[in-house]
Scaffold this motif. Structure first.
Motif, short mmCIF file in Angstrom:
data_model
loop_
_atom_site.label_atom_id
_atom_site.label_comp_id
_atom_site.label_asym_id
_atom_site.label_seq_id
_atom_site.Cartn_x
_atom_site.Cartn_y
_atom_site.Cartn_z
N PHE A 1 23.07 -20.61 131.73
CA PHE A 1 22.17 -20.11 130.68
C PHE A 1 21.88 -18.62 130.81
CE2 PHE A 1 21.19 -24.61 131.38
CZ PHE A 1 21.33 -25.11 130.10
N PHE A 2 21.97 -18.07 132.01
CA PHE A 2 21.67 -16.66 132.23
C PHE A 2 22.91 -15.99 132.84
CE2 PHE A 2 17.70 -19.00 132.71
CZ PHE A 2 16.90 -18.37 131.77
N ARG A 3 23.45 -15.02 132.13
CA ARG A 3 24.62 -14.31 132.65
C ARG A 3 24.24 -13.46 133.85
NH1 ARG A 3 27.40 -10.18 128.66
NH2 ARG A 3 27.16 -12.01 127.34
N GLU A 4 23.07 -12.86 133.79
CA GLU A 4 22.64 -11.98 134.88
C GLU A 4 21.12 -11.98 134.96
OE1 GLU A 4 23.09 -7.30 136.31
OE2 GLU A 4 24.01 -8.01 134.45
N VAL A 5 20.59 -12.00 136.16
CA VAL A 5 19.15 -11.93 136.38
C VAL A 5 18.86 -10.63 137.11
CG1 VAL A 5 17.15 -12.99 137.50
CG2 VAL A 5 18.93 -14.43 136.48
N GLU A 6 18.12 -9.75 136.47
CA GLU A 6 17.78 -8.46 137.07
C GLU A 6 16.46 -8.58 137.83
OE1 GLU A 6 16.95 -3.80 135.75
OE2 GLU A 6 17.40 -5.34 134.25
N ILE A 7 16.48 -8.17 139.07
CA ILE A 7 15.30 -8.24 139.92
C ILE A 7 14.76 -6.83 140.13
CG2 ILE A 7 14.40 -9.00 142.14
CD1 ILE A 7 16.80 -10.90 142.30
N VAL A 8 13.52 -6.63 139.77
CA VAL A 8 12.88 -5.32 139.89
C VAL A 8 11.87 -5.38 141.03
CG1 VAL A 8 11.50 -3.56 138.72
CG2 VAL A 8 13.17 -4.91 137.42
N GLY A 9 11.98 -4.46 141.96
CA GLY A 9 11.02 -4.38 143.06
C GLY A 9 11.34 -5.28 144.24
N ARG A 10 12.59 -5.68 144.39
CA ARG A 10 12.94 -6.53 145.53
C ARG A 10 12.71 -5.82 146.86
NH1 ARG A 10 18.81 -9.25 145.94
NH2 ARG A 10 17.86 -10.83 144.61
N ASP A 11 12.85 -4.49 146.88
CA ASP A 11 12.66 -3.73 148.12
C ASP A 11 11.22 -3.80 148.61
OD1 ASP A 11 15.29 -3.02 147.93
OD2 ASP A 11 14.90 -1.10 146.95
N ASN A 12 10.29 -4.19 147.74
CA ASN A 12 8.89 -4.28 148.16
C ASN A 12 8.58 -5.58 148.90
OD1 ASN A 12 8.32 -1.81 146.86
ND2 ASN A 12 8.05 -2.83 144.90
N ILE A 13 9.50 -6.51 148.91
CA ILE A 13 9.29 -7.79 149.58
C ILE A 13 9.65 -7.64 151.06
CG2 ILE A 13 9.91 -10.23 149.66
CD1 ILE A 13 10.70 -10.04 146.74
N PRO A 14 8.75 -7.94 151.97
CA PRO A 14 9.08 -7.85 153.41
C PRO A 14 10.24 -8.78 153.75
CG PRO A 14 6.71 -8.10 153.07
CD PRO A 14 7.35 -8.35 151.75
N ARG A 15 11.14 -8.31 154.59
CA ARG A 15 12.31 -9.11 154.95
C ARG A 15 11.94 -10.22 155.92
NH1 ARG A 15 17.37 -7.24 153.88
NH2 ARG A 15 18.11 -8.46 155.67
N TYR A 16 10.91 -10.03 156.72
CA TYR A 16 10.53 -11.00 157.74
C TYR A 16 9.04 -11.31 157.61
CZ TYR A 16 14.94 -9.25 159.62
OH TYR A 16 16.25 -8.86 159.76
N GLY A 17 8.68 -12.49 158.10
CA GLY A 17 7.28 -12.90 158.07
C GLY A 17 6.91 -13.62 156.80
N PRO A 18 5.74 -14.25 156.79
CA PRO A 18 5.31 -15.01 155.60
C PRO A 18 4.94 -14.09 154.44
CG PRO A 18 3.57 -14.98 157.25
CD PRO A 18 4.77 -14.35 157.89
N VAL A 19 5.20 -14.58 153.24
CA VAL A 19 4.90 -13.83 152.01
C VAL A 19 4.31 -14.81 151.00
CG1 VAL A 19 5.84 -12.42 150.14
CG2 VAL A 19 6.83 -12.27 152.43
N ILE A 20 3.29 -14.36 150.27
CA ILE A 20 2.70 -15.16 149.19
C ILE A 20 3.11 -14.53 147.86
CG2 ILE A 20 0.58 -15.95 148.10
CD1 ILE A 20 -0.73 -16.01 150.81
N PHE A 21 3.77 -15.29 147.02
CA PHE A 21 4.17 -14.84 145.69
C PHE A 21 3.19 -15.41 144.67
CE2 PHE A 21 8.17 -14.85 148.08
CZ PHE A 21 8.63 -13.59 147.81
N SER A 22 2.58 -14.53 143.91
CA SER A 22 1.69 -14.94 142.82
C SER A 22 2.37 -14.56 141.52
CB SER A 22 0.33 -14.26 142.96
OG SER A 22 -0.53 -14.64 141.91
N CYS A 23 2.95 -15.54 140.85
CA CYS A 23 3.84 -15.27 139.71
C CYS A 23 3.24 -15.76 138.40
CB CYS A 23 5.18 -15.98 139.93
SG CYS A 23 5.93 -15.70 141.54
N ASN A 24 3.71 -15.14 137.32
CA ASN A 24 3.40 -15.67 135.99
C ASN A 24 4.12 -17.01 135.82
OD1 ASN A 24 1.90 -13.39 135.34
ND2 ASN A 24 3.70 -12.30 134.59
N HIS A 25 3.49 -17.89 135.07
CA HIS A 25 4.01 -19.25 134.97
C HIS A 25 4.14 -19.61 133.50
CE1 HIS A 25 5.22 -23.03 136.47
NE2 HIS A 25 4.13 -23.69 136.18
N ALA A 26 5.05 -18.90 132.81
CA ALA A 26 5.21 -19.14 131.37
C ALA A 26 5.93 -20.44 131.10
CB ALA A 26 5.95 -17.96 130.74
N ASN A 27 6.89 -20.79 131.95
CA ASN A 27 7.65 -22.03 131.79
C ASN A 27 7.29 -22.99 132.90
OD1 ASN A 27 9.45 -21.17 129.54
ND2 ASN A 27 10.05 -19.64 131.04
#
Length: 207
Positions: A113-139
Motif C-alpha cells: 500500500f505504501f511505496r515509500e515511508v519517509e521518516i523525519v527526525g530519526r536521528d533524534n531517537i537514541p540508539r540505545y536505552g529505553p525510549v517512550i514514543f508518544s504518537c498521533n493515533h489517527a488510525n
C-alpha cells in the motif's frame, strides 16, 4: 561413468547454490535494512554468505566431513539432533522469533500500500536505552504497524484491554509484548433507568 559422476556433482552443486542463493537474495536485497540494526544486519549477511559457501562446496561441508570421518554415524542421527535443537531454540526464543516474523509480515503488507515511508527526525531517537514514543493515533492499527516496521528499537505498545481479549488481535499483541490497559469506557455497565424530556414553553434567543 566419470562424465556422469561429474555431471551429477555439478547438478548437485548448482541446486545447492540456487537454493541458498534464493535465501541470500531475499535477506540481502529484498529484506529492508531497517528491519535489523546495523550490526545485526551485518551478522546476518556474513552468516548467509558462509552458509552459501559451505553448501555450494562439498569439500568444506562440515556435515559431510564429519560423516566421512565417523562412518558409524548415519545422517539421520545428525538430523534427529538438529530437529531437537531447532525445537529447543524455537521454544526458548519463541517470542523473539514471533516478533521478528510479524515484523517481516507487516512490512510486506505495508509495501503493497505504501511505496515509500519517509521518516523525519530519526536521528533524534537514541540508539540505545529505553525510549517512550508518544504518537498521533489517527488510525486504529496502521500507525502502530508503521512504527513497528520503521523503528530499529524493539517496540512494546499500550493496548486497550478490550482489544487484548480478542482472539487474533490479542494473540498478536501477546507476541509483541504489548501491555493491556483498562479504559474507563470499557468498564461502563448497562443499567436500567428512565430519562424524561419536558417540552420547553418559553425559549428566547438573543442575537
Amino acid at each position: 561413468p566419470i562424465q556422469l559422476c561429474v555431471l551429477t556433482q555439478s547438478k548437485t552443486w548448482l541446486l545447492n547454490f540456487l537454493a541458498s542463493g534464493s535465501l541470500l537474495l531475499y535477506l540481502v536485497i529484498m529484506a529492508p535494512h531497517r528491519m535489523l540494526s546495523n550490526i545485526d544486519f551485518t551478522k546476518t549477511q556474513l552468516a548467509v554468505y558462509f552458509g552459501v559457501l559451505i553448501l555450494a562446496v562439498d569439500s568444506i561441508n562440515p556435515v559431510k566431513i564429519f560423516l566421512h570421518v565417523f562412518p558409524s554415524v548415519h545422517p539421520w542421527h545428525l538430523a534427529t539432533i538438529s530437529c531437537l535443537l531447532i525445537t529447543y531454540v524455537f521454544i526458548s526464543e519463541m517470542k523473539a522469533l514471533l516478533y521478528f516474523s510479524m515484523k517481516i509480515f507487516f512490512h510486506s503488507i505495508l509495501s503493497i500500500f505504501f511505496r515509500e515511508v519517509e521518516i523525519v527526525g530519526r536521528d533524534n531517537i537514541p540508539r540505545y536505552g529505553p525510549v517512550i514514543f508518544s504518537c498521533n493515533h489517527a488510525n486504529q492499527f496502521i500507525d502502530a504497524v508503521n512504527l513497528l516496521c520503521t523503528c530499529e528499537h524493539k517496540i512494546s505498545y499500550l493496548i486497550a484491554e478490550k482489544s487484548w481479549k480478542r482472539r487474533i488481535v490479542g494473540d498478536m499483541a501477546w507476541a509483541l509484548d504489548c501491555v493491556p490497559v483498562k479504559r474507563a469506557q470499557d468498564s461502563a455497565l448497562k443499567g436500567a433507568g428512565k430519562i424524561t424530556l419536558e417540552e420547553a414553553t418559553d425559549v428566547s434567543f438573543k442575537v
